[in-house]
Write an enzyme that holds these catalytic residues in place. Structure first.
Site, PDB file in Angstrom:
ATOM      1  N   SER A   1       3.653  11.343   7.495  1.00  0.00           N
ATOM      2  CA  SER A   1       4.173  12.228   6.454  1.00  0.00           C
ATOM      3  C   SER A   1       5.106  13.301   6.996  1.00  0.00           C
ATOM      4  O   SER A   1       4.997  13.735   8.148  1.00  0.00           O
ATOM      5  CB  SER A   1       3.017  12.886   5.700  1.00  0.00           C
ATOM      6  OG  SER A   1       2.376  11.959   4.861  1.00  0.00           O
TER       7      SER A   1
ATOM      8  N   TRP B   1       0.837  -1.201   0.000  1.00  0.00           N
ATOM      9  CA  TRP B   1       0.000   0.000   0.000  1.00  0.00           C
ATOM     10  C   TRP B   1       0.872   1.251   0.000  1.00  0.00           C
ATOM     11  O   TRP B   1       1.874   1.332   0.716  1.00  0.00           O
ATOM     12  CB  TRP B   1      -0.889   0.017   1.241  1.00  0.00           C
ATOM     13  CG  TRP B   1      -1.489   1.362   1.523  1.00  0.00           C
ATOM     14  CD1 TRP B   1      -0.946   2.375   2.276  1.00  0.00           C
ATOM     15  CD2 TRP B   1      -2.735   1.863   1.048  1.00  0.00           C
ATOM     16  NE1 TRP B   1      -1.770   3.468   2.295  1.00  0.00           N
ATOM     17  CE2 TRP B   1      -2.884   3.175   1.545  1.00  0.00           C
ATOM     18  CE3 TRP B   1      -3.741   1.331   0.245  1.00  0.00           C
ATOM     19  CZ2 TRP B   1      -4.002   3.962   1.273  1.00  0.00           C
ATOM     20  CZ3 TRP B   1      -4.857   2.117  -0.022  1.00  0.00           C
ATOM     21  CH2 TRP B   1      -4.979   3.410   0.493  1.00  0.00           C
ATOM     22  N   MET B   2       0.475   2.268  -0.761  1.00  0.00           N
ATOM     23  CA  MET B   2       1.165   3.555  -0.795  1.00  0.00           C
ATOM     24  C   MET B   2       0.147   4.675  -0.712  1.00  0.00           C
ATOM     25  O   MET B   2      -0.916   4.604  -1.328  1.00  0.00           O
ATOM     26  CB  MET B   2       1.975   3.683  -2.088  1.00  0.00           C
ATOM     27  CG  MET B   2       2.667   5.037  -2.270  1.00  0.00           C
ATOM     28  SD  MET B   2       3.603   5.139  -3.822  1.00  0.00           S
ATOM     29  CE  MET B   2       2.267   5.251  -5.016  1.00  0.00           C
ATOM     30  N   ASN B   3       0.469   5.733   0.080  1.00  0.00           N
ATOM     31  CA  ASN B   3      -0.319   6.961  -0.015  1.00  0.00           C
ATOM     32  C   ASN B   3       0.605   8.176  -0.105  1.00  0.00           C
ATOM     33  O   ASN B   3       1.409   8.234  -1.034  1.00  0.00           O
ATOM     34  CB  ASN B   3      -1.407   7.060   1.054  1.00  0.00           C
ATOM     35  CG  ASN B   3      -0.968   6.965   2.480  1.00  0.00           C
ATOM     36  OD1 ASN B   3      -0.640   5.878   2.953  1.00  0.00           O
ATOM     37  ND2 ASN B   3      -0.994   8.074   3.209  1.00  0.00           N
ATOM     38  N   ASP B   4       0.538   9.143   0.779  1.00  0.00           N
ATOM     39  CA  ASP B   4       1.158  10.458   0.584  1.00  0.00           C
ATOM     40  C   ASP B   4       2.621  10.416   0.132  1.00  0.00           C
ATOM     41  O   ASP B   4       3.427   9.673   0.695  1.00  0.00           O
ATOM     42  CB  ASP B   4       1.136  11.253   1.891  1.00  0.00           C
ATOM     43  CG  ASP B   4      -0.232  11.379   2.501  1.00  0.00           C
ATOM     44  OD1 ASP B   4      -1.204  10.888   1.913  1.00  0.00           O
ATOM     45  OD2 ASP B   4      -0.323  11.963   3.597  1.00  0.00           O
TER      46      ASP B   4
ATOM     47  N   ASP C   1       2.416  16.289   9.651  1.00  0.00           N
ATOM     48  CA  ASP C   1       2.777  16.625   8.269  1.00  0.00           C
ATOM     49  C   ASP C   1       3.681  17.853   8.160  1.00  0.00           C
ATOM     50  O   ASP C   1       3.376  18.817   7.441  1.00  0.00           O
ATOM     51  CB  ASP C   1       1.516  16.838   7.422  1.00  0.00           C
ATOM     52  CG  ASP C   1       0.546  15.669   7.492  1.00  0.00           C
ATOM     53  OD1 ASP C   1       1.002  14.559   7.815  1.00  0.00           O
ATOM     54  OD2 ASP C   1      -0.652  15.869   7.230  1.00  0.00           O
TER      55      ASP C   1
ATOM     56  N   GLU D   1      -4.761  18.770   6.278  1.00  0.00           N
ATOM     57  CA  GLU D   1      -3.604  17.880   6.249  1.00  0.00           C
ATOM     58  C   GLU D   1      -2.573  18.410   5.251  1.00  0.00           C
ATOM     59  O   GLU D   1      -2.857  19.278   4.435  1.00  0.00           O
ATOM     60  CB  GLU D   1      -4.004  16.453   5.842  1.00  0.00           C
ATOM     61  CG  GLU D   1      -4.828  15.715   6.872  1.00  0.00           C
ATOM     62  CD  GLU D   1      -4.999  14.243   6.528  1.00  0.00           C
ATOM     63  OE1 GLU D   1      -4.804  13.415   7.430  1.00  0.00           O
ATOM     64  OE2 GLU D   1      -5.326  13.920   5.365  1.00  0.00           O
TER      65      GLU D   1
END
Length: 532
Positions: free
Chosen positions: A103, A39-42, A171, A223
């Protein structure tokens, strides 16, 4: 017997429907970064290694599953050209299985203000990561430094460097502000709707300077903030400051999105020129935009990349063994003469895709200087396509034509699958609405058919980039990459990014251009290029 026969017939009908849909698609994008698995996000920690001429991309990563979950790591990839990315080992790991390295950003500490480096480390590779350590009890800002150019990191022993007794403080995006000779951090007090601005001499001790609060769309929370100086298109020697803020959930179109504000920054305070919340990307799949700390000047000074998905449905996207991709890297500038309507000019963020392709096919021009009619639609054969292609369309609307509002006066492009043309993307422009539309719902993939948050149809308002001789001209550039579509209108004044999904192996096989009215649309140029 009648009941038994009916149930048998019903079962057969259900089986036929089930057989006509597929659960997954394994066609991986060619020019959009995806992790090998997991899984990948920001996107996180974007920076350019001037010594080795290498671009670094870090990202929120769960290697153990294809959905978000802890422990969450910083994945890592590198590139020589901002298009072709190579997976690297995990860069930063959390200390507990119920925690995450959330992040953050990367800086190059050229002058060793942190004291982490000695003379054996090239100043151009003295990178320090500033990131959020998330646990069920708190979110705190940590720093880690690298002695090998950003591949492995050592955690600062006196972390955290910034804490707020909160589970919603994250963040950090850090940059060097030359006039005051200080590091500047923006960080989100997410559910207070505050972007706090801090300063530091050494990346270790931080002073709160101000807050940019309760501005624009609030949604559920703020965010992934960012503050960067962006040059103007008209005069690159002139620039303004741009504050980026991500919203999730609560985007106007549902789920997550990015907004921005244009203003000034004096080293402690950001002041927006107006109270307008501007949209970075009008599609459904563009979130958590982050800009690079530094760049190769030949590409420009303001570059960024975003996560190409939406939190409303990202956990259900039908890819395997990975989930999610990044957008293309974009070069940003500010158009100070953006014509929002015939009477008003605004300052508008402009985006240009960075796409370095050495093995693209030639541009094939299929229509030039042609008036479109219902009878002379254009059909483009893409039977050798890999599923990734670019197109450019410049068209004009004949303003002397009178069209009833009850007529859907469209120019449509139909991108159809080769193996199964019943799967297709439809996009185009309709005159009365003055909008470009997209329909991504014509698929046999189960997720597309059944997930109610995966909005099938959407549109974005378009204004002409010029008008002459009773013709209003529009321009669109598109990149279709297996399952992601990026559209740039009028050279990037407006952008829309959306994912789409077709059955595995059903690469794009043809493009058809049609219209529902005669002599309304003039085609100045329509050309297509395959990416191999």
């Amino acid at each position: 017997m009648l009941l038994q026969a009916f149930l048998f017939l019903l079962a057969g009908f259900a089986a036929k429907i089930s057989a006509s849909m597929t659960n997954e698609t394994s066609d991986r994008p060619l020019v959009h970064f995806t992790p090998n698995k997991g899984w990948m996000n920001d996107p996180n920690g974007l920076w350019y290694d001037e010594k080795d001429a290498k671009w670094h991309l870090y990202f929120q990563y769960n290697p153990n599953d294809t959905v978000w979950g802890t422990p969450l790591f910083w994945g890592h990839a590198t590139s020589d050209d901002l298009t072709n990315w190579e997976d690297q080992p995990i860069a930063i790991a959390p200390k507990r299985n119920d925690s995450g390295a959330f992040s953050g950003s990367m800086v190059v500490d050229y002058n060793n203000t942190s004291g982490f480096f000695n003379d054996t480390i090239d100043p151009r590779q003295r990178c320090v990561a500033i990131w959020t350590y998330n646990t069920p009890e708190s979110e705190e800002q940590y720093i880690s430094y690298s002695l090998d150019g950003g591949y492995t990191f050592t955690e600062y022993q006196k972390n955290p460097v910034l804490a707020a007794n909160s589970t919603q403080f994250r963040d950090p995006k850090v940059f060097w502000y030359e006039p005051s000779q200080k590091w500047i951090m923006t960080a989100a007090k997410s559910q207070d709707y505050k972007i706090e601005i801090y300063s530091s001499d050494d990346l270790k001790s931080w002073k709160l300077e101000s807050a940019f609060a309760n501005e624009g769309f609030l949604g559920y929370q703020y965010e992934c903030p960012g503050l960067i100086e962006v040059p103007t298109e008209q005069d690159p020697s002139k620039s303004y400051w741009v504050m980026f803020i991500s919203i999730n959930p609560g985007a106007p179109a549902g789920g997550s999105f990015n907004q921005y504000f244009v203003g000034s920054f004096n080293g402690t305070h950001f002041e927006a020129f107006d109270n307008q919340s501007r949209v970075v990307d009008f599609g459904k799949d563009y979130y958590a935009l982050q800009t690079f700390f530094n760049t190769d000047p030949t590409y420009g000074s303001a570059l960024g990349i975003a996560w190409a998905s939406n939190w409303e449905y990202s956990a259900f996207v039908p890819t395997n063994p990975w989930r999610s991709s990044m957008s293309l890297v974009r070069k940003f500038s500010l158009n100070t003469e953006y014509q929002a309507n015939p009477e008003t000019e605004l300052i508008n963020l402009k985006a240009e895709p960075i796409l370095n392709i050495s093995n693209a096919g030639p541009w094939s021009r299929f229509a030039t200087n042609t008036t479109l009619t219902k009878a002379n639609s254009y059909n483009v054969d893409l039977s050798n396509s890999t599923g990734t292609l670019e197109f450019e369309l410049v068209y004009a609307v004949n303003t002397t034509q009178t069209i009833s509002k009850s007529v859907f006066a469209d120019l449509s492009l139909w991108f159809k699958g080769l193996e199964d043309p019943e799967e297709y993307l439809r996009m185009g422009f309709e005159v009365s609405a003055s909008s470009f539309f997209l329909d991504r719902g014509n698929s046999k993939v189960k997720f597309v058919k059944e997930n109610p948050y995966f909005t099938n149809r959407m549109s974005v308002n378009n204004q002409p980039f010029k008008s002459e001789n009773d013709l209003s001209y529009y321009k669109v550039y598109g990149l279709l990459d297996q399952n992601i579509l990026e559209l740039y209108f009028n050279d990037g004044d407006v952008v829309s990014t959306n994912t789409y999904f077709m059955t595995t192996g059903n690469a794009l096989g043809s493009v058809n251009m049609t219209t529902g009215v005669d002599n309304l649309f003039y085609i100045d140029k329509f050309q297509v290029r395959e990416v191999k």
